[in-house]
Design a protein around this motif. Structure first.
Motif, PDB file in Angstrom:
ATOM      1  N   SER A  81       0.819  -1.226   0.000  1.00 33.37           N
ATOM      2  CA  SER A  81       0.000   0.000   0.000  1.00 33.37           C
ATOM      3  C   SER A  81       0.845   1.265   0.000  1.00 33.37           C
ATOM      4  O   SER A  81       0.438   2.298   0.524  1.00 33.37           O
ATOM      5  N   GLY A  82       2.048   1.188  -0.565  1.00 25.57           N
ATOM      6  CA  GLY A  82       2.859   2.392  -0.732  1.00 25.57           C
ATOM      7  C   GLY A  82       3.651   2.824   0.475  1.00 25.57           C
ATOM      8  O   GLY A  82       4.145   3.959   0.517  1.00 25.57           O
ATOM      9  N   VAL A  83       3.820   1.945   1.466  1.00 27.34           N
ATOM     10  CA  VAL A  83       4.609   2.300   2.645  1.00 27.34           C
ATOM     11  C   VAL A  83       6.048   2.644   2.252  1.00 27.34           C
ATOM     12  O   VAL A  83       6.699   3.468   2.894  1.00 27.34           O
ATOM     13  N   GLU A  84       6.570   2.037   1.161  1.00 30.75           N
ATOM     14  CA  GLU A  84       7.941   2.293   0.715  1.00 30.75           C
ATOM     15  C   GLU A  84       8.213   3.769   0.474  1.00 30.75           C
ATOM     16  O   GLU A  84       9.333   4.242   0.650  1.00 30.75           O
ATOM     17  N   HIS A  85       7.211   4.496   0.020  1.00 31.39           N
ATOM     18  CA  HIS A  85       7.415   5.918  -0.233  1.00 31.39           C
ATOM     19  C   HIS A  85       6.669   6.800   0.768  1.00 31.39           C
ATOM     20  O   HIS A  85       6.246   7.909   0.450  1.00 31.39           O
TER      21      HIS A  85
END
Length: 236
Positions: A81-85
């Protein structure tokens, strides 16, 4: 190598723990994210891509793996869910399976990016990878923060997940040195990570301006991130 591992672990832990250590940090995360995204994008353009294509004997194939890495990251973000960014999910409950998906996707991405820092490859023959290390640190700190924000309801378990996440990139670095992959295999991994970085950094820009209005302060922060990448890459 030991110093690189320590920096990766400590900075990731600090990024995650800042959720509770620094009041109001969550409300002021957008500009640091833009700075980190700009640095990561710049270092991908001026460091990773030129070295990939200058070392490779088959640039077309390397371009294909960069493309694969771009869409692999998009696939991983389906689970993370986009935690990387730095995408934070405090507004909705995350199920147990959802938490597992997030941490597994983050671990896969972090293991891959850790390989960029290996010193037993032709990728860093020209110079040390300080610019890459800084880019990974700037990227991992907001990711660690987003992870902790998403896992707030877990209590101490969230700390264990943060520690696990902090060890992922060092593990990728160690594995790439221990396994002794061939130069061609390392280039493929690097190309995949390159595509991943392009996806993450450009997504940060898009999410930073949901109304398609990139204000002057955001432009200046973006330029500052790019300038830092240039300074670290060519002057240090």
């Amino acid at each position: 190598m030991l110093l690189t591992i320590i920096i990766l672990i400590v900075c990731t832990l600090l990024g995650g723990l800042s959720l509770n250590l620094i009041p109001g940090v969550q409300k002021n995360l957008r500009l640091p994210l833009i700075f980190a995204g700009s640095y990561l994008f710049a270092i991908t353009i001026i460091h990773i891509i030129p070295e990939l294509f200058s070392i490779s004997s088959n640039p077309s194939t390397i371009g294909l793996y960069v493309l694969i890495g771009f869409f692999l990251q998009q696939f991983l973000e389906y689970f993370s869910s986009g935690v990387e960014h730095g995408h934070v999910h405090v507004h909705k409950a995350v199920s147990t399976s959802g938490r597992a998906s997030i941490i597994i996707a983050l671990m896969v991405h972090s293991l891959l990016e850790g390989t960029l820092l290996t010193h037993d490859s032709p990728f860093h023959e020209k110079h040390e990878s300080y610019s890459l290390l800084l880019g990974i640190v700037l990227h991992k700190m907001p990711a660690a923060f987003a992870l902790m924000a998403t896992m707030q309801g877990l209590g101490k378990k969230a700390i264990y997940l943060l520690i696990l996440f902090s060890l992922a990139s060092p593990a990728g670095l160690l594995l790439s040195d221990l396994v002794l992959l061939s130069a061609d295999s390392l280039l493929i991994v690097f190309a995949i990570v390159c595509g991943s970085f392009l996806h993450i950094s450009t997504t940060i820009f898009v999410e930073a301006s949901p109304d398609h209005h990139f204000g002057l302060n955001k432009i200046l922060i973006s330029l500052l991130g790019a300038v830092l990448a240039i300074v670290v890459e060519f002057m240090m």
